[in-house]
Design a protein around this motif. Structure first.
Motif, PDB file in Angstrom:
ATOM      1  N   GLY A  64       6.650  16.626   2.958  1.00 46.35           N
ATOM      2  CA  GLY A  64       7.818  15.787   2.720  1.00 46.35           C
ATOM      3  C   GLY A  64       7.447  14.320   2.717  1.00 46.35           C
ATOM      4  N   LEU A  65       6.391  13.953   3.424  1.00 44.94           N
ATOM      5  CA  LEU A  65       6.004  12.545   3.472  1.00 44.94           C
ATOM      6  C   LEU A  65       5.564  12.054   2.090  1.00 44.94           C
ATOM      7  N   GLU A 103       0.853  -1.184   0.000  1.00 47.57           N
ATOM      8  CA  GLU A 103       0.000   0.000   0.000  1.00 47.57           C
ATOM      9  C   GLU A 103       0.893   1.239   0.000  1.00 47.57           C
ATOM     10  N   LEU A 104       0.375   2.348  -0.541  1.00 44.99           N
ATOM     11  CA  LEU A 104       1.143   3.593  -0.505  1.00 44.99           C
ATOM     12  C   LEU A 104       1.279   4.044   0.951  1.00 44.99           C
ATOM     13  N   ILE A 105       2.498   4.386   1.350  1.00 41.59           N
ATOM     14  CA  ILE A 105       2.752   4.745   2.749  1.00 41.59           C
ATOM     15  C   ILE A 105       1.873   5.915   3.194  1.00 41.59           C
ATOM     16  N   HIS A 106       1.782   6.950   2.347  1.00 39.90           N
ATOM     17  CA  HIS A 106       1.076   8.167   2.786  1.00 39.90           C
ATOM     18  C   HIS A 106      -0.441   8.007   2.838  1.00 39.90           C
ATOM     19  N   THR A 107      -0.975   6.852   2.429  1.00 34.26           N
ATOM     20  CA  THR A 107      -2.424   6.661   2.558  1.00 34.26           C
ATOM     21  C   THR A 107      -2.760   5.889   3.841  1.00 34.26           C
ATOM     22  N   GLN A 108      -1.752   5.513   4.611  1.00 28.10           N
ATOM     23  CA  GLN A 108      -1.973   4.723   5.825  1.00 28.10           C
ATOM     24  C   GLN A 108      -2.108   5.624   7.059  1.00 28.10           C
ATOM     25  N   THR A 109      -2.881   5.172   8.018  1.00 24.35           N
ATOM     26  CA  THR A 109      -3.044   5.945   9.249  1.00 24.35           C
ATOM     27  C   THR A 109      -1.829   5.737  10.152  1.00 24.35           C
ATOM     28  N   CYS A 129      13.825   8.533   3.971  1.00 28.25           N
ATOM     29  CA  CYS A 129      12.626   9.004   4.664  1.00 28.25           C
ATOM     30  C   CYS A 129      12.834   8.919   6.176  1.00 28.25           C
ATOM     31  N   HIS A 130      13.420   7.827   6.637  1.00 32.14           N
ATOM     32  CA  HIS A 130      13.609   7.670   8.076  1.00 32.14           C
ATOM     33  C   HIS A 130      14.609   8.664   8.641  1.00 32.14           C
ATOM     34  N   THR A 131      15.634   8.992   7.890  1.00 29.80           N
ATOM     35  CA  THR A 131      16.598   9.988   8.360  1.00 29.80           C
ATOM     36  C   THR A 131      15.876  11.302   8.648  1.00 29.80           C
ATOM     37  N   GLN A 132      14.905  11.626   7.795  1.00 28.81           N
ATOM     38  CA  GLN A 132      14.228  12.912   7.954  1.00 28.81           C
ATOM     39  C   GLN A 132      13.038  12.867   8.890  1.00 28.81           C
ATOM     40  N   SER A 148       7.300   9.228   0.003  1.00 30.57           N
ATOM     41  CA  SER A 148       6.524   8.006  -0.162  1.00 30.57           C
ATOM     42  C   SER A 148       6.407   7.667  -1.655  1.00 30.57           C
ATOM     43  N   THR A 149       6.254   8.705  -2.485  1.00 30.82           N
ATOM     44  CA  THR A 149       6.149   8.493  -3.930  1.00 30.82           C
ATOM     45  C   THR A 149       7.479   8.001  -4.500  1.00 30.82           C
TER      46      THR A 149
END
Ligand code: HEC
Length: 137
Positions: A84-85, A68-74, A118-121, A89-90
């Motif tokens: 930035g997310l 699933e796309l990360i930015h669509t998850q709760t 992404c995790h660094t930021q 994520s894209t």
């Protein structure tokens, strides 16, 4: 203003640290784990399996990843949904797509690089764990 940003950073960092510490506990009780955190664990385990195959020299040509796309998850905390997310994520989703087109060790490493950036930021807590996915040359 500057102070606020610093405090925000500390809270976010703490939330992500807590995630990491809670790992064993949440395996016992997965119900209080966010949709986004569950997706992350699933991604981690699937990538770990592929890493093992690469290390053993097994054929990975048929491997396909579908997340699933990360930015669509709760998320656990809304502060993760900041600017930035979506672009990160894209970029991550694009690296998955490139791997699916051509499953290779190089494209695998590019996925892991996207996890790291992404995790660094946004969420440095799990970085140490994600390090395990890096294929040493
Ligand atoms: C676009 C940003 C982004 C990308 C890309 C990303 N993550 Fe995450 N990750 C997060 C955020 C934000 C959280 C916190 C989620 C929550 O607690 O709801 C998280 C949480 C985690 C956790 C802790 C989950 C738990 O048990 O609580 C792990 C492990 C993790 N990510 C691994 C990965 C791996 C492995 C990849 C690459 C396959 C990856 N992440 C890619 C943003 C990202």
């Amino acid at each position: 203003m500057k102070k606020l940003v610093v405090i925000g950073g500390i809270i976010l960092f703490a939330a992500c640290q807590q995630q990491e510490n809670k790992l064993t506990q949440t395996i016992i009780d997965p119900n209080d784990t966010s949709e986004m955190a569950l997706l992350m664990r699933d991604m981690f385990f699937q990538l770990e399996e592929i890493k093992q195959k690469i290390l053993l020299g097994e054929d990975i040509a048929q491997e396909q990843l579908n997340f699933e796309l990360i930015h669509t998850q709760t998320p656990t905390d809304e502060s993760f949904l900041k600017e930035g997310l979506v672009p990160m994520s894209t970029a991550y989703a694009n690296s998955i797509e490139a791997f699916n087109k051509q499953p290779s060790s190089k494209n695998f490493s590019s996925i892991v690089n996207n996890c790291m950036s992404c995790h660094t930021q946004l969420c440095p807590g799990p970085l140490e764990r994600i390090d395990n996915l890096i294929i040493e040359k």
